[in-house]
Motif scaffolding. Sequence first.
Motif, PDB file in Angstrom:
ATOM      1  N   ASP A 170      32.105  45.511  40.500  1.00 14.80           N
ATOM      2  CA  ASP A 170      31.676  45.485  39.102  1.00 14.80           C
ATOM      3  C   ASP A 170      32.082  44.137  38.512  1.00 14.80           C
ATOM      4  O   ASP A 170      33.218  43.948  38.076  1.00 14.80           O
ATOM      5  CB  ASP A 170      32.362  46.666  38.362  1.00 14.80           C
TER       6      ASP A 170
ATOM      7  N   THR B 192      40.533  52.248  42.121  1.00 22.80           N
ATOM      8  CA  THR B 192      39.873  51.202  41.344  1.00 22.80           C
ATOM      9  C   THR B 192      40.880  50.059  41.232  1.00 22.80           C
ATOM     10  O   THR B 192      42.062  50.297  41.035  1.00 22.80           O
ATOM     11  CB  THR B 192      39.533  51.678  39.918  1.00 22.80           C
TER      12      THR B 192
ATOM     13  N   GLY C 250      36.749  45.724  40.030  1.00 24.23           N
ATOM     14  CA  GLY C 250      36.241  45.174  38.763  1.00 24.23           C
ATOM     15  C   GLY C 250      36.807  43.788  38.552  1.00 24.23           C
ATOM     16  O   GLY C 250      37.984  43.544  38.825  1.00 24.23           O
TER      17      GLY C 250
ATOM     18  N   GLY D 160      32.182  50.342  36.602  1.00 24.25           N
ATOM     19  CA  GLY D 160      33.103  50.643  37.698  1.00 24.25           C
ATOM     20  C   GLY D 160      33.687  52.044  37.592  1.00 24.25           C
ATOM     21  O   GLY D 160      33.792  52.756  38.607  1.00 24.25           O
TER      22      GLY D 160
ATOM     23  N   VAL E 206      36.336  50.649  44.229  1.00 24.94           N
ATOM     24  CA  VAL E 206      35.723  49.903  43.124  1.00 24.94           C
ATOM     25  C   VAL E 206      36.587  48.694  42.818  1.00 24.94           C
ATOM     26  O   VAL E 206      37.792  48.821  42.601  1.00 24.94           O
ATOM     27  CB  VAL E 206      35.608  50.779  41.845  1.00 24.94           C
TER      28      VAL E 206
ATOM     29  N   CYS F 153      33.377  43.174  34.180  1.00 28.11           N
ATOM     30  CA  CYS F 153      33.537  44.627  33.996  1.00 28.11           C
ATOM     31  C   CYS F 153      33.983  45.040  32.602  1.00 28.11           C
ATOM     32  O   CYS F 153      33.916  46.215  32.255  1.00 28.11           O
ATOM     33  CB  CYS F 153      34.515  45.176  35.030  1.00 28.11           C
TER      34      CYS F 153
END
Length: 396
Positions: free
Chosen positions: A228, A273, A250, A237, A248, A231
């Motif tokens: 992403d 993430t 970002g 994301g 993920v 972001c």
Amino acid sequence: MTTPKVVLKSKRAQPFFGRHPWVFAGAIDRIEGAPVDGAEVDLYSSGDNFVARGLFNSQSKIHVRLYSWEPGVVLDRSFFRGRLGRAVELRHHVLNLAGPGRGYRVVFSESDFLSGMVVDRYGDWLAVQFTALGLASRREMIVDVLRELLQPRGVYLRTEKGIGKLEGIELHDGPLWGEPPPPDLTIEENGLRFLVNLAEGQKTGYYLDQRENRVAVAGLCPGKRVLDAFCYSGGFGLYAAKAGATEVLGIDASEPALDLARRNAVANGLGNTTFTCADVFRQLSDLVAAGRKFDVVVLDPPKFARNRAAVPEALKGYRRLHQLAVKLLDRDGVLVSCCCTGLISLPDLEDVIAQVAAEAKRDLQILARRGPSPDHPVAISCRESGYLKCLISRVL
Ligand code: SAH
């Protein structure tokens, strides 16, 4: 007292009969009466036909912003109550966006026939932005109407950089009415929670225009590695992570934005993430050099051009981003190309992508050509307000 008259040059009335709301100085032949800035004026064709009523501002390139095409209609509280009511009706009774803790754009300037103002709702708070002196000087009345229509707990004023100079508006960010927004103001969007920093966040605190695009992209993310890029507070994301992305990443250059993104990840219980502070151009090059691959790459850069002269450079920027993104995509990956530069059209963006695909010798299929969520409509009389494009493609 008679309303001052702004008379157009000959053959210049057609766009205004077509309800375009911006009368630039160059279209005006003469002004009869002595309107002060912010005052109501009637626009007439050179043949002395009434065109529309608007608000005057000698300090802006847009000398008159038009609001009513009915002769004799006064731009008073009841007029604005009607206009704002129609805008609210669209969001509440057509799009069904209202609900506790929801975020949506209540008023989108020309698109709601209210040139020069934006209102975003974040739960019980409203963020208001004025980009026209005529409306800025009527802000008390406008806030009063918004309170009547929406019963917020507070209304906060945000100003756009540079607008003071462009319009001659002297305004400063801060509460306009009611309680100041809490530091942890949170909205709920499709089952996800997002912090909104109304006072200091970008735009008015959150990017409401990408709501539906996030849903569309999330649908392509289960089991995928997602990048992403740009972001902000984690929009794309976090939707991807919730939809079941395996990983993920970002990237954003703003540390305050990433602080929101990381807190949003925690609030939504979304592990796997990672949010990294970096310049996207540099970071994507580094990822390419490191041989990293992703299945979905989202590019959602800020506006790259504010005027026509800046467009060629902006196109180069989009091209560079897409070159890098294509290199990062694994076999048959998905590319999400967002472009909020109004001066770059969808065909322009597709041209960039076509060139990049050809250069990389990759086949590319467009899966969806999308725009902003419908609380950011486009008035057919002012198509300049359609700014956001979101292309979803598959790169083979
Ligand atoms: N995708 C986001 C909105 C992105 S707005 C969402 O869905 O909410 C654009 C973002 O790009 C901003 O957060 C800004 O901080 C960031 N940005 C601007 N230039 C950048 C750069 N060169 N590198 C990294 N981030 C950048």
